[in-house]
Design an enzyme around this catalytic site. Sequence first.
Site, PDB file in Angstrom:
ATOM      1  N   ALA A 126      13.517  57.340  -5.001  1.00  0.00           N
ATOM      2  CA  ALA A 126      12.373  56.468  -4.757  1.00  0.00           C
ATOM      3  C   ALA A 126      12.554  55.066  -5.330  1.00  0.00           C
ATOM      4  CB  ALA A 126      11.122  57.111  -5.371  1.00  0.00           C
ATOM      5  N   ASN A 192      12.507  61.454 -12.334  1.00  0.00           N
ATOM      6  CA  ASN A 192      13.590  61.156 -11.391  1.00  0.00           C
ATOM      7  C   ASN A 192      13.903  59.667 -11.365  1.00  0.00           C
ATOM      8  OD1 ASN A 192      14.080  63.821 -10.317  1.00  0.00           O
ATOM      9  ND2 ASN A 192      12.037  63.667  -9.422  1.00  0.00           N
ATOM     10  N   HIS A 222       6.887  50.696  -8.482  1.00  0.00           N
ATOM     11  CA  HIS A 222       8.007  50.793  -9.429  1.00  0.00           C
ATOM     12  C   HIS A 222       8.588  49.393  -9.584  1.00  0.00           C
ATOM     13  CE1 HIS A 222       8.120  55.138  -8.747  1.00  0.00           C
ATOM     14  NE2 HIS A 222       8.122  54.898  -7.459  1.00  0.00           N
TER      15      HIS A 222
HETATM   16  N1  LIG Z   1      14.958  60.993  -6.957  1.00  0.00           N
HETATM   17  C1  LIG Z   1      13.701  60.732  -6.597  1.00  0.00           C
HETATM   18  O1  LIG Z   1      13.245  59.577  -6.617  1.00  0.00           O
HETATM   19  C2  LIG Z   1      12.806  61.857  -6.168  1.00  0.00           C
HETATM   20  C3  LIG Z   1      11.597  61.587  -5.494  1.00  0.00           C
HETATM   21  C4  LIG Z   1      10.786  62.648  -5.121  1.00  0.00           C
HETATM   22  C5  LIG Z   1      11.156  63.954  -5.430  1.00  0.00           C
HETATM   23  N2  LIG Z   1      12.320  64.189  -6.091  1.00  0.00           N
HETATM   24  C6  LIG Z   1      12.728  65.568  -6.444  1.00  0.00           C
HETATM   25  O2  LIG Z   1      13.219  66.205  -5.274  1.00  0.00           O
HETATM   26  C7  LIG Z   1      12.966  67.601  -5.341  1.00  0.00           C
HETATM   27  C8  LIG Z   1      12.364  68.092  -4.013  1.00  0.00           C
HETATM   28  O3  LIG Z   1      11.170  67.383  -3.748  1.00  0.00           O
HETATM   29  P1  LIG Z   1      10.154  67.857  -2.609  1.00  0.00           P
HETATM   30  O4  LIG Z   1       9.085  66.831  -2.532  1.00  0.00           O
HETATM   31  O5  LIG Z   1      10.908  68.243  -1.397  1.00  0.00           O
HETATM   32  O6  LIG Z   1       9.560  69.155  -3.320  1.00  0.00           O
HETATM   33  P2  LIG Z   1       8.817  70.419  -2.642  1.00  0.00           P
HETATM   34  O7  LIG Z   1       8.101  71.086  -3.760  1.00  0.00           O
HETATM   35  O8  LIG Z   1       8.061  70.028  -1.439  1.00  0.00           O
HETATM   36  O9  LIG Z   1      10.057  71.340  -2.172  1.00  0.00           O
HETATM   37  C9  LIG Z   1      10.932  71.947  -3.062  1.00  0.00           C
HETATM   38  C10 LIG Z   1      11.544  73.177  -2.391  1.00  0.00           C
HETATM   39  O10 LIG Z   1      12.556  73.712  -3.236  1.00  0.00           O
HETATM   40  C11 LIG Z   1      12.342  75.111  -3.405  1.00  0.00           C
HETATM   41  N3  LIG Z   1      12.900  75.464  -4.716  1.00  0.00           N
HETATM   42  C12 LIG Z   1      12.390  75.253  -5.948  1.00  0.00           C
HETATM   43  N4  LIG Z   1      13.255  75.708  -6.893  1.00  0.00           N
HETATM   44  C13 LIG Z   1      14.331  76.197  -6.226  1.00  0.00           C
HETATM   45  C14 LIG Z   1      15.557  76.785  -6.628  1.00  0.00           C
HETATM   46  N5  LIG Z   1      15.830  77.008  -7.929  1.00  0.00           N
HETATM   47  N6  LIG Z   1      16.454  77.135  -5.668  1.00  0.00           N
HETATM   48  C15 LIG Z   1      16.187  76.933  -4.354  1.00  0.00           C
HETATM   49  N7  LIG Z   1      15.031  76.403  -3.913  1.00  0.00           N
HETATM   50  C16 LIG Z   1      14.114  76.027  -4.843  1.00  0.00           C
HETATM   51  C17 LIG Z   1      10.852  75.305  -3.260  1.00  0.00           C
HETATM   52  O11 LIG Z   1      10.519  76.608  -2.890  1.00  0.00           O
HETATM   53  C18 LIG Z   1      10.566  74.311  -2.114  1.00  0.00           C
HETATM   54  O12 LIG Z   1      10.923  74.875  -0.869  1.00  0.00           O
HETATM   55  C19 LIG Z   1      12.078  67.818  -6.580  1.00  0.00           C
HETATM   56  O13 LIG Z   1      12.870  68.272  -7.673  1.00  0.00           O
HETATM   57  C20 LIG Z   1      11.559  66.434  -6.899  1.00  0.00           C
HETATM   58  O14 LIG Z   1      11.336  66.243  -8.295  1.00  0.00           O
HETATM   59  C21 LIG Z   1      13.145  63.180  -6.441  1.00  0.00           C
END
Ligand SMILES: NC(=O)c1ccc[n+]([C@@H]2O[C@H](COP(=O)([O-])OP(=O)(O)OC[C@H]3O[C@@H](n4cnc5c(N)ncnc54)[C@H](O)[C@@H]3O)[C@@H](O)[C@H]2O)c1
Length: 269
Positions: A126, A192, A222
């Site tokens: 992000a 993140n 941000h």
């Molecule tokens: N880098 C960034 O700027 C940024 C921005 C937003 C989100 N993220 C991260 O990205 C990730 C995904 O975000 P999202 O919005 O798609 O989340 P979400 O909650 O919509 O989806 C996450 C998915 O991963 C699955 N999951 C959770 N733990 C798991 C594991 N150990 N093994 C396999 N599957 C697993 C869940 O069941 C779900 O299907 C999160 O960790 C979030 O913190 C990063």
Amino acid sequence: MPKDPQKIAIIGFGAMARSLQASLTKTQSRLAIRATLLPREFHASAELPDSIHLCGTVEELIEWAPSLVVECASHEAVRHAVPELLRAGIDVVVVSVGSLSDGALLADLEKAAQSGKSRLTVASGAIGGLDVLRSAKSAGLDTVIYTGSKPPAAWKGTPADDEFLLSDLRERTVIFEGTALDASTLYPKNANVTAAVALAGIGFERTKVTLIADPTSTSNTHQVEAGGAFGRFSILLENRPLPDNPKTSWLAALSIEQCITRHFQNIEL
Ligand SMILES: NC(=O)c1ccc[n+]([C@@H]2O[C@H](COP(=O)([O-])OP(=O)(O)OC[C@H]3O[C@@H](n4cnc5c(N)ncnc54)[C@H](O)[C@@H]3O)[C@@H](O)[C@H]2O)c1
């Protein structure tokens, strides 16, 4: 040997994975996600398209032989699955960047990638401007300051909720000031972005973080400011959420698509 862009796997199948899948389909990309690693306890939450092969364990995914694995799941998934994939010689893109504030995990990942002759890429997610921080640091960066601002309700359930009456705030209020290391621990939902800035620039202890609750705004912003031998730099991002998930910024999903595209390009643009 060229890697197969039609054999990409994803860990997790939540908001970002669905957005990525939809975007690749809509643009008729030559890239395709064909498998997901989703242990049994996460099956119920996923609505998997028929075209996606389901792997319940890391071993099954390794056997399926993906050309690239994209982690879109959780910090726990990075810990649990990514070292094994790297050791097996499989390249991985990670989006749960906050997990990398754990120095021991980062060292494990480095060792695993060395042993498997594979590569881990951190998606910018992000935030933007990380290329500037990476380039500028070799000449010496003096300061890197990250400021994150959200409406008060977005800080519910965080330490700010104990310290402030969030619903009564009438003006922009600083709810946290400290290092990226402390911010990552105390405010994991922001971890993140703070981790991405810290890793690209001067590390978790020297990166300063200010978090703000702003009742006069409805959006999340941000800001990154940096200064050093190279000059000065400032960037402000006002991210829109994913159309079907208000808690994830659209740019984060788009950054993964960009990472994957570059991975399979002969000329990285
Ligand atoms: N880098 C960034 O700027 C940024 C921005 C937003 C989100 N993220 C991260 O990205 C990730 C995904 O975000 P999202 O919005 O798609 O989340 P979400 O909650 O919509 O989806 C996450 C998915 O991963 C699955 N999951 C959770 N733990 C798991 C594991 N150990 N093994 C396999 N599957 C697993 C869940 O069941 C779900 O299907 C999160 O960790 C979030 O913190 C990063």
